[in-house]
Design a protein around this motif. Sequence first.
Motif, short mmCIF file in Angstrom:
data_model
loop_
_atom_site.label_atom_id
_atom_site.label_comp_id
_atom_site.label_asym_id
_atom_site.label_seq_id
_atom_site.Cartn_x
_atom_site.Cartn_y
_atom_site.Cartn_z
N ASN A 199 0.82 -1.21 0.00
CA ASN A 199 0.00 0.00 0.00
C ASN A 199 0.86 1.26 0.00
OD1 ASN A 199 -3.05 -0.81 0.35
ND2 ASN A 199 -1.88 -2.22 1.63
N TRP A 200 2.07 1.14 -0.53
CA TRP A 200 2.95 2.27 -0.78
C TRP A 200 3.21 3.11 0.47
CZ3 TRP A 200 4.82 2.11 -5.74
CH2 TRP A 200 4.14 1.28 -6.62
N GLY A 201 3.30 2.42 1.62
CA GLY A 201 3.63 3.09 2.87
C GLY A 201 2.47 3.76 3.56
N GLY A 202 1.26 3.62 3.02
CA GLY A 202 0.08 4.24 3.63
C GLY A 202 -0.49 3.38 4.75
N PRO A 203 -0.36 3.77 6.01
CA PRO A 203 -0.81 2.92 7.12
C PRO A 203 -2.33 2.72 7.17
CG PRO A 203 -0.14 5.08 7.93
CD PRO A 203 0.28 5.01 6.50
N VAL A 204 -3.09 3.74 6.81
CA VAL A 204 -4.56 3.58 6.83
C VAL A 204 -5.00 2.59 5.76
CG1 VAL A 204 -6.77 4.78 6.64
CG2 VAL A 204 -4.83 5.92 7.72
N ALA A 205 -4.42 2.72 4.57
CA ALA A 205 -4.72 1.78 3.51
C ALA A 205 -4.24 0.37 3.86
CB ALA A 205 -4.08 2.23 2.20
N ALA A 206 -3.10 0.28 4.54
CA ALA A 206 -2.57 -1.03 4.94
C ALA A 206 -3.50 -1.72 5.94
CB ALA A 206 -1.19 -0.85 5.56
N LYS A 207 -4.05 -0.93 6.87
CA LYS A 207 -4.99 -1.50 7.83
C LYS A 207 -6.24 -2.01 7.14
CE LYS A 207 -7.56 -0.51 12.10
NZ LYS A 207 -8.85 -1.00 11.58
N THR A 208 -6.76 -1.23 6.20
CA THR A 208 -7.94 -1.66 5.45
C THR A 208 -7.64 -2.92 4.66
OG1 THR A 208 -8.69 0.64 5.24
CG2 THR A 208 -9.60 -0.95 3.68
N TRP A 209 -6.44 -3.00 4.11
CA TRP A 209 -6.02 -4.18 3.33
C TRP A 209 -6.08 -5.44 4.19
CZ3 TRP A 209 -1.78 -7.62 3.32
CH2 TRP A 209 -1.54 -8.29 2.11
N ILE A 210 -5.63 -5.31 5.42
CA ILE A 210 -5.65 -6.47 6.33
C ILE A 210 -7.08 -6.75 6.82
CG2 ILE A 210 -4.87 -7.35 8.57
CD1 ILE A 210 -2.27 -5.80 8.13
N ASP A 211 -7.80 -5.69 7.20
CA ASP A 211 -9.18 -5.87 7.68
C ASP A 211 -10.05 -6.55 6.63
OD1 ASP A 211 -8.65 -4.72 10.13
OD2 ASP A 211 -9.33 -2.72 9.53
N ASP A 212 -9.85 -6.20 5.37
CA ASP A 212 -10.66 -6.76 4.28
C ASP A 212 -10.13 -8.10 3.78
OD1 ASP A 212 -12.20 -4.50 4.46
OD2 ASP A 212 -11.38 -3.53 2.67
N LYS A 213 -9.07 -8.59 4.42
CA LYS A 213 -8.45 -9.86 4.03
C LYS A 213 -8.01 -9.86 2.57
CE LYS A 213 -10.87 -12.63 7.52
NZ LYS A 213 -11.71 -13.82 7.78
N ALA A 214 -7.52 -8.70 2.13
CA ALA A 214 -7.06 -8.59 0.75
C ALA A 214 -5.81 -9.43 0.50
CB ALA A 214 -6.79 -7.13 0.40
N PHE A 215 -5.18 -9.90 1.58
CA PHE A 215 -4.01 -10.77 1.40
C PHE A 215 -4.39 -12.07 0.69
CE2 PHE A 215 -5.53 -10.83 5.83
CZ PHE A 215 -6.05 -12.12 5.92
N GLU A 216 -5.67 -12.39 0.68
CA GLU A 216 -6.11 -13.58 -0.06
C GLU A 216 -5.93 -13.38 -1.56
OE1 GLU A 216 -10.11 -14.28 1.18
OE2 GLU A 216 -9.53 -14.96 3.19
N TRP A 217 -6.10 -12.13 -2.03
CA TRP A 217 -5.86 -11.83 -3.45
C TRP A 217 -4.38 -11.94 -3.75
CZ3 TRP A 217 -10.15 -12.04 -6.02
CH2 TRP A 217 -11.35 -11.61 -5.45
N GLU A 218 -3.56 -11.51 -2.81
CA GLU A 218 -2.12 -11.58 -3.02
C GLU A 218 -1.67 -13.04 -3.09
OE1 GLU A 218 2.22 -11.44 -1.96
OE2 GLU A 218 0.60 -12.29 -0.77
N ALA A 219 -2.28 -13.89 -2.28
CA ALA A 219 -1.95 -15.32 -2.33
C ALA A 219 -2.35 -15.92 -3.67
CB ALA A 219 -2.65 -16.04 -1.18
N ALA A 220 -3.51 -15.50 -4.18
CA ALA A 220 -3.96 -15.98 -5.49
C ALA A 220 -3.00 -15.52 -6.58
CB ALA A 220 -5.38 -15.47 -5.77
N TRP A 221 -2.53 -14.28 -6.45
CA TRP A 221 -1.55 -13.76 -7.42
C TRP A 221 -0.27 -14.59 -7.39
CZ3 TRP A 221 3.33 -11.69 -6.50
CH2 TRP A 221 3.94 -11.06 -7.58
N GLN A 222 0.18 -14.95 -6.19
CA GLN A 222 1.38 -15.78 -6.06
C GLN A 222 1.21 -17.09 -6.83
OE1 GLN A 222 4.27 -15.19 -4.69
NE2 GLN A 222 4.08 -13.67 -3.07
N ASP A 223 0.05 -17.71 -6.69
CA ASP A 223 -0.23 -18.96 -7.41
C ASP A 223 -0.21 -18.74 -8.92
OD1 ASP A 223 -0.48 -20.34 -5.04
OD2 ASP A 223 -2.67 -20.18 -4.97
N ASP A 224 -0.78 -17.61 -9.35
CA ASP A 224 -0.81 -17.33 -10.79
C ASP A 224 0.59 -17.10 -11.33
OD1 ASP A 224 -3.55 -17.53 -10.71
OD2 ASP A 224 -3.89 -15.37 -10.54
#
Length: 333
Positions: A199-224
Amino acid sequence: MAKTDGDSMIFPWQETAWQQWQQQAAHLGQAYLLSGAAGIGIDAFAREMAQGLLCQTPGVKACGQCAQCHQFRQATHPDFWVLKRLEDKKEITIDQVRELTDKVSRTAHQGGFKVVLVLETETLNVSAFNALLKTLEEPPERTVLILTTHRLSALPATIISRCRQVAFAAPSRDEALAWLQQALPQADLPLLKKALTLNWGGPVAAKTWIDDKAFEWEAAWQDDIKGLQQGRLSVSQAVEKWKKWPQPEVALDYFYAWSVNVVRSALYGQKRPYSPNWLAFQKAVLQARQYWHQNVNKDLLLEGICLEWLQQHQTDYQPGAAFSGALIRGRDL
């Protein structure tokens, strides 16, 4: 965490700006332009400003208890309007500005201030900018416009010159990480660091990223990415999957984070020999992120970065060739 004062909330790195805003109670301007990086809470700060102006308590600090504050929190205040890009649109249109202008020109329902919040002002098209400029030049009585932007350079000088500017500096990585650890004590440190990087160093955006479980998209990207490298997935198939995500452009953030980790590993951890190809690829990703909201074919943009990523592993890699080719073709469509 954020500092709370009644029902108001600001972030630690915004305290100086908030104090300056509170000192303006007797000398309010008619338009303010808040600028800074995305993901650091600028929109939240702007809403705190708006609530304070609409509160029944004199001054610019909201009490959080009055009927006006209750209406504001419920998004039902009749003298507060938000102008932003519609979800299915790339720009804020002149029709949206005209509709807003008509509403603002009427008498305030509550007899106090009327407040307009313009989010991502850089997304107004040329006609919309010109229409908004007329309101900035001759705003209705007791009306305050609060504009936010993450790309100040994209705004016309005529808009900037008619606003009081408030520039926000992003917190340092250490400050952002400390805030995240306090805000999300259950999250482990590697996840917090990854969230900040993506999230380019943005802490508020980083918190939202974790709260929304967006790391699941990152895991899918890793597989791709593994599928691309192993030949199980074609570039067009990978892009087709990413297009179905709520924000397909996050794939570019994942590529950027990958390049950062690889370069750091080579330079500091010395786990692998350093290659200038990685920095060249990183530059291509940054260019793609810059072009994303411009008039280019987004499918080809993502495909170009995928091809660039595959080719940078090869000894005959020509930095930027695949991405530049895709960008040129994308502009022709």
